[in-house]
Motif scaffolding. Structure first.
Motif, PDB file in Angstrom:
ATOM      1  N   GLN A 245      29.844 -55.803  38.663  1.00  0.00           N
ATOM      2  CA  GLN A 245      30.811 -56.547  37.860  1.00  0.00           C
ATOM      3  C   GLN A 245      30.328 -56.720  36.426  1.00  0.00           C
ATOM      4  O   GLN A 245      31.115 -57.021  35.538  1.00  0.00           O
TER       5      GLN A 245
ATOM      6  N   PHE B 103      34.333 -57.068  25.730  1.00  0.00           N
ATOM      7  CA  PHE B 103      35.085 -58.083  24.994  1.00  0.00           C
ATOM      8  C   PHE B 103      34.525 -58.376  23.614  1.00  0.00           C
ATOM      9  O   PHE B 103      35.210 -58.943  22.766  1.00  0.00           O
TER      10      PHE B 103
ATOM     11  N   TYR C  38      36.319 -58.052  20.388  1.00  0.00           N
ATOM     12  CA  TYR C  38      37.667 -58.605  20.294  1.00  0.00           C
ATOM     13  C   TYR C  38      37.746 -60.119  20.236  1.00  0.00           C
ATOM     14  O   TYR C  38      38.809 -60.686  20.074  1.00  0.00           O
TER      15      TYR C  38
ATOM     16  N   THR D   2      36.936 -63.900  18.592  1.00  0.00           N
ATOM     17  CA  THR D   2      36.971 -64.370  17.205  1.00  0.00           C
ATOM     18  C   THR D   2      35.921 -65.440  17.014  1.00  0.00           C
ATOM     19  O   THR D   2      35.960 -66.438  17.731  1.00  0.00           O
TER      20      THR D   2
ATOM     21  N   SER E 233      37.689 -45.628  38.349  1.00  0.00           N
ATOM     22  CA  SER E 233      36.446 -45.801  37.597  1.00  0.00           C
ATOM     23  C   SER E 233      35.890 -47.195  37.797  1.00  0.00           C
ATOM     24  O   SER E 233      36.632 -48.168  37.750  1.00  0.00           O
ATOM     25  N   VAL E 234      34.596 -47.293  38.013  1.00  0.00           N
ATOM     26  CA  VAL E 234      34.009 -48.627  38.132  1.00  0.00           C
ATOM     27  C   VAL E 234      33.923 -49.331  36.791  1.00  0.00           C
ATOM     28  O   VAL E 234      33.652 -50.513  36.721  1.00  0.00           O
ATOM     29  N   GLN E 235      34.148 -48.579  35.725  1.00  0.00           N
ATOM     30  CA  GLN E 235      34.050 -49.205  34.412  1.00  0.00           C
ATOM     31  C   GLN E 235      35.211 -50.151  34.136  1.00  0.00           C
ATOM     32  O   GLN E 235      35.127 -50.993  33.260  1.00  0.00           O
TER      33      GLN E 235
ATOM     34  N   HIS F 295      37.036 -53.326  34.923  1.00  0.00           N
ATOM     35  CA  HIS F 295      36.558 -54.546  35.556  1.00  0.00           C
ATOM     36  C   HIS F 295      37.306 -54.837  36.849  1.00  0.00           C
ATOM     37  O   HIS F 295      36.739 -55.308  37.827  1.00  0.00           O
TER      38      HIS F 295
ATOM     39  N   ALA G  84      35.777 -52.750  39.552  1.00  0.00           N
ATOM     40  CA  ALA G  84      34.416 -53.226  39.811  1.00  0.00           C
ATOM     41  C   ALA G  84      34.471 -54.479  40.686  1.00  0.00           C
ATOM     42  O   ALA G  84      33.707 -54.623  41.640  1.00  0.00           O
ATOM     43  N   SER G  85      35.399 -55.366  40.384  1.00  0.00           N
ATOM     44  CA  SER G  85      35.515 -56.600  41.166  1.00  0.00           C
ATOM     45  C   SER G  85      35.936 -56.298  42.595  1.00  0.00           C
ATOM     46  O   SER G  85      35.443 -56.913  43.544  1.00  0.00           O
TER      47      SER G  85
ATOM     48  N   ASN H 118      37.888 -40.704  38.170  1.00  0.00           N
ATOM     49  CA  ASN H 118      38.131 -40.601  36.730  1.00  0.00           C
ATOM     50  C   ASN H 118      39.569 -40.208  36.423  1.00  0.00           C
ATOM     51  O   ASN H 118      39.817 -39.433  35.508  1.00  0.00           O
TER      52      ASN H 118
ATOM     53  N   ILE I  88      43.928 -49.289  24.546  1.00  0.00           N
ATOM     54  CA  ILE I  88      44.056 -50.041  23.310  1.00  0.00           C
ATOM     55  C   ILE I  88      44.883 -49.244  22.299  1.00  0.00           C
ATOM     56  O   ILE I  88      45.799 -49.758  21.662  1.00  0.00           O
TER      57      ILE I  88
ATOM     58  N   LEU J  81      45.894 -55.799  24.321  1.00  0.00           N
ATOM     59  CA  LEU J  81      44.946 -56.024  23.226  1.00  0.00           C
ATOM     60  C   LEU J  81      45.292 -55.147  22.025  1.00  0.00           C
ATOM     61  O   LEU J  81      45.319 -55.613  20.874  1.00  0.00           O
TER      62      LEU J  81
ATOM     63  N   PHE K 159      37.622 -60.061  29.017  1.00  0.00           N
ATOM     64  CA  PHE K 159      37.734 -60.440  27.605  1.00  0.00           C
ATOM     65  C   PHE K 159      38.982 -61.243  27.304  1.00  0.00           C
ATOM     66  O   PHE K 159      39.060 -61.893  26.268  1.00  0.00           O
TER      67      PHE K 159
ATOM     68  N   ALA L 129      40.444 -63.946  28.027  1.00  0.00           N
ATOM     69  CA  ALA L 129      40.418 -65.372  27.701  1.00  0.00           C
ATOM     70  C   ALA L 129      39.777 -65.625  26.347  1.00  0.00           C
ATOM     71  O   ALA L 129      39.900 -66.710  25.790  1.00  0.00           O
ATOM     72  N   TYR L 130      39.102 -64.628  25.801  1.00  0.00           N
ATOM     73  CA  TYR L 130      38.266 -64.893  24.636  1.00  0.00           C
ATOM     74  C   TYR L 130      38.727 -64.238  23.342  1.00  0.00           C
ATOM     75  O   TYR L 130      38.148 -64.460  22.298  1.00  0.00           O
ATOM     76  N   ILE L 131      39.735 -63.381  23.421  1.00  0.00           N
ATOM     77  CA  ILE L 131      40.232 -62.788  22.193  1.00  0.00           C
ATOM     78  C   ILE L 131      41.100 -63.810  21.468  1.00  0.00           C
ATOM     79  O   ILE L 131      41.425 -64.866  22.018  1.00  0.00           O
ATOM     80  N   THR L 132      41.446 -63.517  20.232  1.00  0.00           N
ATOM     81  CA  THR L 132      42.287 -64.434  19.466  1.00  0.00           C
ATOM     82  C   THR L 132      43.560 -63.728  19.058  1.00  0.00           C
ATOM     83  O   THR L 132      43.495 -62.694  18.417  1.00  0.00           O
TER      84      THR L 132
END
Lengths: 340, 340
Positions: free
Chosen positions: A73, A281, A284, A286, B71-73, B75, B78-79, B101, B226, B255, B281, B283-286
């Motif tokens: 993870q 993340f 991205y 802020t 892909s495990v990349q 998230h 992966a979870s 892939n 993206i 995003l 990510f 929750a953390y972008i703006t």
DNA sequence: GTGAAAGCGCTAACAT
DNA sequence: ATGTTAGCGCTTTCAC
């Protein structure tokens, strides 16, 4: 349910013996083109699928390698696994995955399980709990390739693929100094892990070279997580000598620190913040998080390359290589100090 | 290098036969406590480690199951893998990992490789390229459990674990409507994948129920990334009937859309944006990204549960279950419409 | 409660 | 170029 076809069925169908079939199928040279062709055709006709288990039992090679990581993870480890698989695919090796979840007990079970599964080799990155590494000795004793990556332990005399962690700590610190920060704090783990210790040393070395004091109250030993980042930043901001920049043990910890700093009106880059790992993340949030790129994909392919090299030698440990990757700074807003 | 100890060595040491040793080791009931104890002690003394390969060859059970993911990349996957492994661990099953892939060819190779490795079952989530699913038929034919999750295909009559994707599309749309948005656009993949089609249907149903028009120019068929998000948002903003909200196929696409909207001064929630997957990510972008949570961990444990149930039956396919998880909205800033 | 022996599917000397 | 044969290490039926 009808039984699966074996090379015996093919042999019977063609009135030849299993050895001939086996040879034809495995590309043995001294086989007539005619028989080879007939075997391959009949195999297709009977919907034959080889039993790798039997072949493995006989030959002692499973063509499977075990990979132990703390958790898929974490994007960093997921990327490594991705590129290990990529680098191994062409040579016919497959991966069996084991997650330690940062627990020593799980890691010990992992090694045992993988050895029982007769893997041809193991790649591992140690759990945070792992200080004693004797459970890995059996792998070496069986003369099977063991490659350690990222979180390694020098007690084990095996090849490794790591980041230059001293350099990484140094680089992060020097970057902050170059940006104009002068009172730089460091949040790290309480566990005695080589890579974190090395980074700390790099940090101290950079401070010394720049004639900046090393303050013990500026080094926070705790956990690595968003929560720990908040906590660490809070504690640092209450120091007598308040720091003007923070190096966090990973990007999650850096994120927590940023959240805290925003709350108390010290939003980066006012207080500089840099992390490690370049998580998905980090670009991205802020403000965008500056970070040290650990080159996960490169690390994975180096592991694959190393394994293939070892397996090709009669004695995998005849010379023990240590690949060290160079960290790079990813400069973003969180360390973009404004002129005073 | 000395040879590894086998049950023969233990038998010789104790002057009993291998069958007795085998029974003692595998907890066979009709064995005297004395012999059992002696065998276990001698096994430890000789540093015995069972060869699961031999046992698997004989018994036909490897206790390994194959997992195929794009892909495990990502998230999300992966979870899922994380919780599949977690859910299977106690019953002694291990995972062998295969990444497609997003390529059909890799997926076909994966199925073949895993079957040759004699896995006891397979769990898979289809690649974006996969329309024909005949390569999975062999698994069912061998009467081995196959569980499909997330990206499934109804042509295969096998158990599945999915999100209610129609509901997810509906929910995302209804959420935006509840927030006051009225002209809602939809960015999705060009590939004919059931889950994406279902979401689109949910989107249309929600619009209809709310008496809002369905505009073809508001539905963008492209990729999910993206870059695709930037592109899609740009295209939408040049529509004759400019939308006031965007539903993006996943959080990465969302995003990208947000980045584009910020550039053209239409920063969310001015134009609402919602994604799918609740990536790390988001929750953390703006601004924070609202998203539909797909409950990856729950999905993984349901897969594990399903597999264990199937393996316990004499015929794994005697009844074919379809677990459908309920999506939930994670409300954040990007859809927090300001009063006009 | 324990032993004898066959065999899972394949490989690899050794023989012809 | 192909056949014969002996296992790899373990499980399991059938004896006793």
């Amino acid at each position: 349910m009808k039984k699966k076809t074996t090379i015996y069925d093919i042999a019977k169908e063609l009135n030849i013996t299993v050895s001939t079939v086996s040879r034809a199928l495995s590309g043995f040279p001294a086989i007539s083109d005619a028989t080879k062709k007939a075997v391959i055709e009949t195999a297709k006709k009977l919907n034959y699928s080889p039993n790798r288990l039997a072949s493995a039992l006989k030959s002692g090679k499973t063509h499977i390698i075990g990979v132990i990581v703390p958790s898929v993870q974490a994007h960093f480890f997921a990327s490594i696994i991705h590129s290990i698989e990529e680098g191994l695919k062409d040579s016919g090796y497959r991966i069996i995955l084991y997650q330690s979840n940062e627990s020593l007990e799980n890691e010990i079970n992992g090694v045992r399980t993988l050895l029982e599964a007769q893997v041809d080799g193991i790649m591992a990155s140690l759990s945070l709990e792992t200080e004693d590494v004797s459970h890995f000795a059996e792998i070496v004793k069986q003369n099977k390739p063991l490659v350690l990556f990222d979180r390694v332990n020098p007690v084990l005399k095996v090849p490794t693929v790591t980041l230059d962690d001293f350099g990484a700590g140094y680089l992060a610190t020097q970057h902050l100094i170059d940006q104009g920060y002068k009172k730089i704090a460091f949040i790290t783990t309480i566990h005695q892990i080589k890579i974190f210790n090395d980074r700390l040393k790099g940090y101290k070395a950079a401070l010394e070279e720049n004639n900046l004091p090393i303050l013990e109250e500026h080094i926070i030993y705790g956990g690595l997580s968003i929560k720990d980042g908040r906590f660490g930043a809070g504690k640092l901001m209450r120091c007598t000598e308040k720091p003007d920049a923070i190096i966090a043990g990973d990007d999650f910890t850096a994120l927590g620190a940023i959240k805290k700093l925003k709350e108390i009106d010290a939003t980066p880059p006012q207080i500089g913040v840099i992390g490690f790992a370049n998580e998905a993340f980090s670009a991205y949030i802020t403000p965008n998080l500056s970070t040290i790129d650990q080159h996960a994909n490169q690390m994975g392919s180096e592991c694959a390359k190393m394994f293939l090299k070892m397996i090709a030698q009669e004695n995998p440990y005849q010379n023990i290589d240590h690949v060290v990757l160079n960290p790079t700074v990813v400069e973003r807003q969180s360390t973009d100090k404004l002129p005073c």
